[in-house]
Design a protein around this motif. Structure first.
Motif, PDB file in Angstrom:
ATOM      1  N   PRO A 169      48.581  25.113  23.685  1.00 55.33           N
ATOM      2  CA  PRO A 169      49.964  25.400  23.498  1.00 55.33           C
ATOM      3  C   PRO A 169      50.437  26.706  24.084  1.00 55.33           C
ATOM      4  O   PRO A 169      51.694  26.650  24.838  1.00 55.33           O
ATOM      5  CB  PRO A 169      50.144  25.474  22.141  1.00 55.33           C
ATOM      6  N   SER A 170      49.743  27.536  24.291  1.00 49.83           N
ATOM      7  CA  SER A 170      50.051  28.806  25.030  1.00 49.83           C
ATOM      8  C   SER A 170      50.144  28.589  26.447  1.00 49.83           C
ATOM      9  O   SER A 170      50.989  29.445  27.160  1.00 49.83           O
ATOM     10  CB  SER A 170      48.989  30.044  24.563  1.00 49.83           C
ATOM     11  N   GLN A 171      49.391  27.746  26.982  1.00 51.53           N
ATOM     12  CA  GLN A 171      49.562  27.457  28.406  1.00 51.53           C
ATOM     13  C   GLN A 171      50.757  26.903  28.536  1.00 51.53           C
ATOM     14  O   GLN A 171      51.487  27.239  29.712  1.00 51.53           O
ATOM     15  CB  GLN A 171      48.430  26.699  28.880  1.00 51.53           C
ATOM     16  N   VAL A 172      51.104  25.969  27.807  1.00 53.54           N
ATOM     17  CA  VAL A 172      52.416  25.364  27.995  1.00 53.54           C
ATOM     18  C   VAL A 172      53.602  26.205  27.798  1.00 53.54           C
ATOM     19  O   VAL A 172      54.538  26.307  28.649  1.00 53.54           O
ATOM     20  CB  VAL A 172      52.741  24.094  26.761  1.00 53.54           C
ATOM     21  N   ILE A 173      53.363  27.242  26.724  1.00 46.88           N
ATOM     22  CA  ILE A 173      54.536  28.220  26.612  1.00 46.88           C
ATOM     23  C   ILE A 173      54.655  29.102  27.875  1.00 46.88           C
ATOM     24  O   ILE A 173      55.876  29.334  28.501  1.00 46.88           O
ATOM     25  CB  ILE A 173      54.178  28.989  25.472  1.00 46.88           C
ATOM     26  N   ALA A 174      53.278  29.522  28.507  1.00 47.63           N
ATOM     27  CA  ALA A 174      53.424  30.498  29.574  1.00 47.63           C
ATOM     28  C   ALA A 174      54.068  29.681  30.648  1.00 47.63           C
ATOM     29  O   ALA A 174      54.830  30.272  31.815  1.00 47.63           O
ATOM     30  CB  ALA A 174      52.059  30.718  30.002  1.00 47.63           C
ATOM     31  N   LEU A 175      53.654  28.208  31.005  1.00 47.47           N
ATOM     32  CA  LEU A 175      54.148  27.557  31.893  1.00 47.47           C
ATOM     33  C   LEU A 175      55.785  27.301  32.208  1.00 47.47           C
ATOM     34  O   LEU A 175      56.481  27.405  33.200  1.00 47.47           O
ATOM     35  CB  LEU A 175      53.595  25.978  32.141  1.00 47.47           C
ATOM     36  N   GLN A 176      56.244  26.957  30.713  1.00 45.86           N
ATOM     37  CA  GLN A 176      57.689  26.853  30.521  1.00 45.86           C
ATOM     38  C   GLN A 176      58.504  28.146  30.923  1.00 45.86           C
ATOM     39  O   GLN A 176      59.336  28.238  31.512  1.00 45.86           O
ATOM     40  CB  GLN A 176      58.109  26.470  29.085  1.00 45.86           C
ATOM     41  N   SER A 177      57.918  29.376  30.342  1.00 41.58           N
ATOM     42  CA  SER A 177      58.378  30.540  30.689  1.00 41.58           C
ATOM     43  C   SER A 177      58.865  30.984  32.275  1.00 41.58           C
ATOM     44  O   SER A 177      59.516  31.388  32.770  1.00 41.58           O
ATOM     45  CB  SER A 177      57.650  31.784  29.942  1.00 41.58           C
ATOM     46  N   SER A 178      57.687  30.724  32.868  1.00 39.84           N
ATOM     47  CA  SER A 178      57.467  30.826  34.276  1.00 39.84           C
ATOM     48  C   SER A 178      58.625  29.941  35.181  1.00 39.84           C
ATOM     49  O   SER A 178      59.139  30.228  35.834  1.00 39.84           O
ATOM     50  CB  SER A 178      56.108  30.689  35.005  1.00 39.84           C
ATOM     51  N   PHE A 179      58.326  28.695  34.565  1.00 40.61           N
ATOM     52  CA  PHE A 179      59.320  27.591  35.259  1.00 40.61           C
ATOM     53  C   PHE A 179      60.574  28.016  35.251  1.00 40.61           C
ATOM     54  O   PHE A 179      61.428  28.098  35.825  1.00 40.61           O
ATOM     55  CB  PHE A 179      59.195  26.447  34.584  1.00 40.61           C
ATOM     56  N   TRP A 180      61.134  28.482  33.901  1.00 46.05           N
ATOM     57  CA  TRP A 180      62.609  28.947  33.665  1.00 46.05           C
ATOM     58  C   TRP A 180      62.822  29.936  34.235  1.00 46.05           C
ATOM     59  O   TRP A 180      64.155  30.197  34.977  1.00 46.05           O
ATOM     60  CB  TRP A 180      62.978  28.957  32.338  1.00 46.05           C
ATOM     61  N   ARG A 181      62.202  30.990  34.447  1.00 49.86           N
ATOM     62  CA  ARG A 181      62.308  32.339  35.220  1.00 49.86           C
ATOM     63  C   ARG A 181      62.485  31.974  36.685  1.00 49.86           C
ATOM     64  O   ARG A 181      63.620  32.366  37.308  1.00 49.86           O
ATOM     65  CB  ARG A 181      61.192  33.289  35.027  1.00 49.86           C
ATOM     66  N   LYS A 182      61.762  30.891  37.491  1.00 47.83           N
ATOM     67  CA  LYS A 182      61.875  30.698  38.694  1.00 47.83           C
ATOM     68  C   LYS A 182      63.087  29.994  38.862  1.00 47.83           C
ATOM     69  O   LYS A 182      63.821  30.003  39.754  1.00 47.83           O
ATOM     70  CB  LYS A 182      60.398  29.950  39.025  1.00 47.83           C
ATOM     71  N   ARG A 183      63.450  29.024  37.927  1.00 45.16           N
ATOM     72  CA  ARG A 183      64.697  28.036  38.089  1.00 45.16           C
ATOM     73  C   ARG A 183      65.864  28.992  38.108  1.00 45.16           C
ATOM     74  O   ARG A 183      66.843  28.724  38.794  1.00 45.16           O
ATOM     75  CB  ARG A 183      64.577  27.093  36.878  1.00 45.16           C
ATOM     76  N   VAL A 184      65.862  30.051  37.213  1.00 49.12           N
ATOM     77  CA  VAL A 184      67.209  30.886  37.206  1.00 49.12           C
ATOM     78  C   VAL A 184      67.352  31.660  38.291  1.00 49.12           C
ATOM     79  O   VAL A 184      68.487  31.865  38.946  1.00 49.12           O
ATOM     80  CB  VAL A 184      67.170  31.830  35.889  1.00 49.12           C
ATOM     81  N   GLU A 185      66.229  32.175  39.108  1.00 48.24           N
ATOM     82  CA  GLU A 185      66.155  33.030  40.260  1.00 48.24           C
ATOM     83  C   GLU A 185      66.758  31.826  41.443  1.00 48.24           C
ATOM     84  O   GLU A 185      67.364  32.283  42.304  1.00 48.24           O
ATOM     85  CB  GLU A 185      64.836  33.411  40.383  1.00 48.24           C
ATOM     86  N   MET A 186      66.350  30.548  41.529  1.00 50.00           N
ATOM     87  CA  MET A 186      66.440  29.649  42.401  1.00 50.00           C
ATOM     88  C   MET A 186      68.385  29.645  42.342  1.00 50.00           C
ATOM     89  O   MET A 186      68.948  29.486  43.196  1.00 50.00           O
ATOM     90  CB  MET A 186      65.739  28.578  42.246  1.00 50.00           C
ATOM     91  N   TYR A 187      68.728  29.281  40.911  1.00 50.04           N
ATOM     92  CA  TYR A 187      70.300  29.252  40.735  1.00 50.04           C
ATOM     93  C   TYR A 187      70.735  30.278  41.327  1.00 50.04           C
ATOM     94  O   TYR A 187      72.194  30.112  42.015  1.00 50.04           O
ATOM     95  CB  TYR A 187      70.459  28.897  39.299  1.00 50.04           C
ATOM     96  N   VAL A 188      70.348  31.649  40.912  1.00 48.23           N
ATOM     97  CA  VAL A 188      71.094  32.795  41.513  1.00 48.23           C
ATOM     98  C   VAL A 188      71.364  32.765  42.917  1.00 48.23           C
ATOM     99  O   VAL A 188      72.465  33.191  43.566  1.00 48.23           O
ATOM    100  CB  VAL A 188      70.335  34.027  40.803  1.00 48.23           C
ATOM    101  N   GLU A 189      69.957  32.460  43.638  1.00 48.26           N
ATOM    102  CA  GLU A 189      70.076  32.507  45.150  1.00 48.26           C
ATOM    103  C   GLU A 189      71.031  31.283  45.744  1.00 48.26           C
ATOM    104  O   GLU A 189      71.764  31.688  46.634  1.00 48.26           O
ATOM    105  CB  GLU A 189      68.793  32.090  45.608  1.00 48.26           C
TER     106      GLU A 189
END
Length: 69
Positions: free
Chosen positions: A21-41
């Motif tokens: 589960p900790s891997q899933v949480i880390a993956l989700q966090s990373s994914f959303w961080r990258k997604r927000v950066e992509m939306y900003v760009e």
């Protein structure tokens, strides 16, 4: 749009491979961080396309449309 689809697919593949589960949480966090950066760009690119080419506007364009002055 293609970048978004590719990011979704690679994220899904990483989630399937997660063992804890900790891997899933880390993956989700990373994914959303990258997604927000992509939306900003993407927003910056869209804003750059929507900015008028001529600034400040010429005197003929500076009239307010509702008064004609």
């Amino acid at each position: 749009m293609r970048a978004n689809a590719e990011a979704d697919l690679s994220h899904l593949q990483a989630l399937v491979g997660a063992k804890l589960p900790s891997q899933v949480i880390a993956l989700q966090s990373s994914f959303w961080r990258k997604r927000v950066e992509m939306y900003v760009e993407q927003a910056k690119e869209f804003q750059a396309l929507s900015v008028p080419r001529e600034w400040p506007p010429s005197p003929s364009r500076s009239r307010t449309p509702w008064t004609g002055r």
